[in-house]
Design an enzyme around this catalytic site. Structure first.
Site, mmCIF file in Angstrom:
data_model
loop_
_atom_site.group_PDB
_atom_site.id
_atom_site.type_symbol
_atom_site.label_atom_id
_atom_site.label_comp_id
_atom_site.label_asym_id
_atom_site.label_seq_id
_atom_site.Cartn_x
_atom_site.Cartn_y
_atom_site.Cartn_z
ATOM 1 N N LYS A 172 0.880 -1.190 0.000
ATOM 2 C CA LYS A 172 0.000 0.000 0.000
ATOM 3 C C LYS A 172 0.908 1.229 0.000
ATOM 4 O O LYS A 172 1.430 1.640 1.030
ATOM 5 C CB LYS A 172 -0.890 -0.020 1.255
ATOM 6 C CG LYS A 172 -2.211 0.705 1.149
ATOM 7 C CD LYS A 172 -2.181 2.189 1.064
ATOM 8 C CE LYS A 172 -1.767 2.950 2.277
ATOM 9 N NZ LYS A 172 -1.549 4.391 1.976
ATOM 10 N N GLU A 175 -0.652 7.559 -0.487
ATOM 11 C CA GLU A 175 -1.592 8.141 -1.466
ATOM 12 C C GLU A 175 -1.034 9.428 -2.081
ATOM 13 O O GLU A 175 -1.510 9.875 -3.123
ATOM 14 C CB GLU A 175 -2.963 8.396 -0.807
ATOM 15 C CG GLU A 175 -2.999 9.442 0.303
ATOM 16 C CD GLU A 175 -2.550 8.910 1.666
ATOM 17 O OE1 GLU A 175 -1.870 7.871 1.719
ATOM 18 O OE2 GLU A 175 -2.879 9.571 2.671
ATOM 19 N N SER A 225 4.755 8.405 10.270
ATOM 20 C CA SER A 225 4.885 9.267 11.452
ATOM 21 C C SER A 225 4.613 8.464 12.731
ATOM 22 O O SER A 225 3.957 7.417 12.695
ATOM 23 C CB SER A 225 3.918 10.436 11.330
ATOM 24 O OG SER A 225 2.613 9.937 11.107
ATOM 25 N N CYS A 280 13.931 10.709 7.252
ATOM 26 C CA CYS A 280 13.864 10.337 8.673
ATOM 27 C C CYS A 280 15.251 10.304 9.305
ATOM 28 O O CYS A 280 15.367 10.233 10.523
ATOM 29 C CB CYS A 280 13.173 8.996 8.839
ATOM 30 S SG CYS A 280 14.137 7.666 8.154
ATOM 31 N N GLU A 381 8.863 17.074 15.576
ATOM 32 C CA GLU A 381 9.495 16.704 14.296
ATOM 33 C C GLU A 381 9.003 17.702 13.252
ATOM 34 O O GLU A 381 7.809 17.760 12.945
ATOM 35 C CB GLU A 381 9.088 15.280 13.869
ATOM 36 C CG GLU A 381 9.704 14.915 12.530
ATOM 37 C CD GLU A 381 9.291 13.541 11.983
ATOM 38 O OE1 GLU A 381 8.135 13.130 12.169
ATOM 39 O OE2 GLU A 381 10.153 12.904 11.359
#
Ligand code: NAD
Length: 488
Positions: A172, A175, A225, A280, A381
């Protein structure tokens, strides 16, 4: 490009009414639409993968990896085109996109060693005539839920290991960036994996929830996240699944007074502003120690101010835009919040307009000094090209400060002292450590680690950790006494 699902070896248009616009973040143009697949689409993918598992798990590992050898070659042939797509939908520069694909291919190459990496263990005569062996078997149907910032690389922390160990798979993508995987799945199709071994469902929360709840899906890997990682970890575990979830980060870098300051600054700037800070492993908090403060501050401010920002497919561009307008606004607000909290915005990247790309979501590199521990700008963050500066007098305080945040994805140190380096490596609470390195990204044959709120689970992606994650161990104890052989 039309975004479709890939289920049971067929391209399928999901029966949906909702779509999310895919935007080129440099131009602001809508370049595709992601269908928000429903649980029914996940059901179709899980069914195809379950059926394919029955035969795929029986294919010898040596034969399974022949598909990966082909995939590796075809991915290398199409690397430039994939890199262009990544730049178009994700914003990073062409070179950054290309580097991402090099790491993706490295993971396919590492997974080609699965016949050796996944073989079991054997102990003869644990008692007289009794042997014990451990064999690894696939888990079943596995799924990955991916983030936007590495649309080509992150799926490959998992996909090649999952299928080479005999599992079948559902991907997946984010999007926000579905085009890269759409293209790569065309290559996967050309490789000719048996139907149903590798499937893809495009969508967002409903598709994720479908994956989390589906009884046939036995293992889930997630990158994104921290809040979503926590949700994925707890929900998947509640449904009895094996799960690993990589979360967010706020990576500190300590600059010692004995560091080679020019080299350190260059590397730290590349880490903080590369991929527009949407990485990251980007350093986002620089802690200067003792007299390193003035020189480092001056050099890093120069490095931030002189970086060229623009559309990543144009030559000479060092930094692209943020993923979308919402992200740009969020980062700009956080910079404003830092100023309101009393920090000093010494290089301010807000409000930039790039000529010819006025609708892009650009922000320039930003430096904020005098950031206070406990402040919002210290805790949050930011996920943009913003480097906060803090100062302490000695390495003890620097390590203490580096360890005081909730995240633990990466920590770096710049020094020419072996002693400081050893102390840092030993004492710092993070899963990826850089000594004179700004982005301590592990090669494919090491695990992509992460500690504290940057990771939920135990085994990580890549290398042997991935082999462990995608296999379950079966331990067999066998008695074959010598006397029995005399009967024949
Ligand atoms: P995100 O958490 O918004 O989305 C990640 C995935 O989760 C997407 O596929 C999305 O569709 C899905 N998702 C989002 N919200 C959801 C919800 N409420 N319920 C169910 N599914 C949901 O992350 P992002 O913005 O795509 O990526 C950036 C984040 O990823 C940053 O925090 C970054 O630090 C992190 N990241 C971590 C690593 C790592 O290795 N630790 C690597 C890359 C990115």
């Amino acid at each position: 490009m039309e975004i479709l699902n890939y289920i049971n070896g067929e391209w399928v248009k999901p029966n949906v009414t909702e779509y999310v616009d895919v935007i080129n973040p440099a131009t602001g143009a809508v370049i595709a639409k992601t269908p928000l697949s429903t649980k029914a689409d996940v059901e179709a993918a899980a069914k195809a993968a379950s059926e394919a598992f029955v035969t795929w798990r029986r294919v010898p590992a040596n034969d399974r990896v022949q598909y990966l050898f082909k995939l590796r070659n075809i991915m290398r042939e199409h690397m430039e085109d994939i890199a262009k797509l990544i730049t178009d939908e994700c914003g990073k520069t062409f070179e950054e996109s290309r580097a991402e694909m090099v790491r993706a291919v490295e993971n396919v190459e590492t997974a080609c060693g699965i016949p050796h990496l996944s073989k079991g263990e054997f102990a003869e005569d644990i008692a007289s005539g009794i042997d014990e062996l451990m064999i690894r078997q696939p888990v079943g149907v596995c799924a990955t839920i991916a983030p936007f910032n590495f649309p080509g690389m992150i799926p490959f922390w998992y996909l090649p290991y999952a299928v080479a160990t005999g599992n079948t798979y559902v991907m997946k993508p984010s999007e926000k960036v579905p085009m890269t995987m759409q293209y790569i799945f065309k290559l996967i199709e050309q490789v000719g994996f048996p139907k149903g071994v590798i499937n893809m469902v495009n969508g967002a929360k409903e598709a994720v929830d479908g994956i989390l709840e589906h009884p046939a899906i036995r293992a889930i890997t997630f990158v994104g996240s921290t809040n979503v990682a926590r949700y994925i970890y707890s929900t998947a575990a509640l449904h009895g699944k094996r799960v690993q979830a990589q979360g967010g980060a706020k990576n500190p870098v300590i600059v010692m007074p004995d560091a080679d300051m020019e080299t350190a600054t260059k590397i730290i700037a590349d880490s903080a502003f590369g991929c527009a800070g949407q990485r990251c492993l980007a350093v986002s908090l620089a802690i200067t120690v003792a007299e390193s403060r003035n020189e480092f501050t001056e050099l890093i401010c120069d490095a931030a101010s002189s970086r060229t920002v623009g559309y990543g497919l144009e030559s000479g561009i060092q930094m692209g835009p943020l993923i979308n307008k919402a992200s740009q606004q969020r980062v700009e607000q956080l910079i404003g919040l830092g100023a309101n909290e009393g920090a000093n915005v010494c290089v301010d990247g807000r409000g930039v307009k790039v000529k010819g790309y006025e609708n892009g979501s650009f922000i320039r590199p930003t430096i904020i000094s005098d950031v206070q521990p406990g402040s919002e700008i210290w805790k949050t963050e930011i996920f943009g090209p913003v480097l906060s500066l803090m100062h302490v007098n000695n390495i003890d305080d620097a390590i203490k400060l580096a360890n005081s945040g909730v995240y633990g994805n990466q920590a770096s140190l710049f020094t020419t002292s072996g002693n400081a380096a050893r102390r840092f490596r030993y004492e710092v609470d993070a899963g990826n450590i850089g000594i004179n390195i700004g982005v301590a990204a592990p090669m494919a044959f090491f695990p992509f680690s992460g500690w504290k709120d940057s990771f939920f689970g135990d085994m990580h992606g890549q290398g042997m950790d991935a082999v462990e994650f995608f296999t379950q161990k079966k331990v067999v104890v066998e008695r074959w006494p010598k006397e029995w052989s005399r009967k024949f």
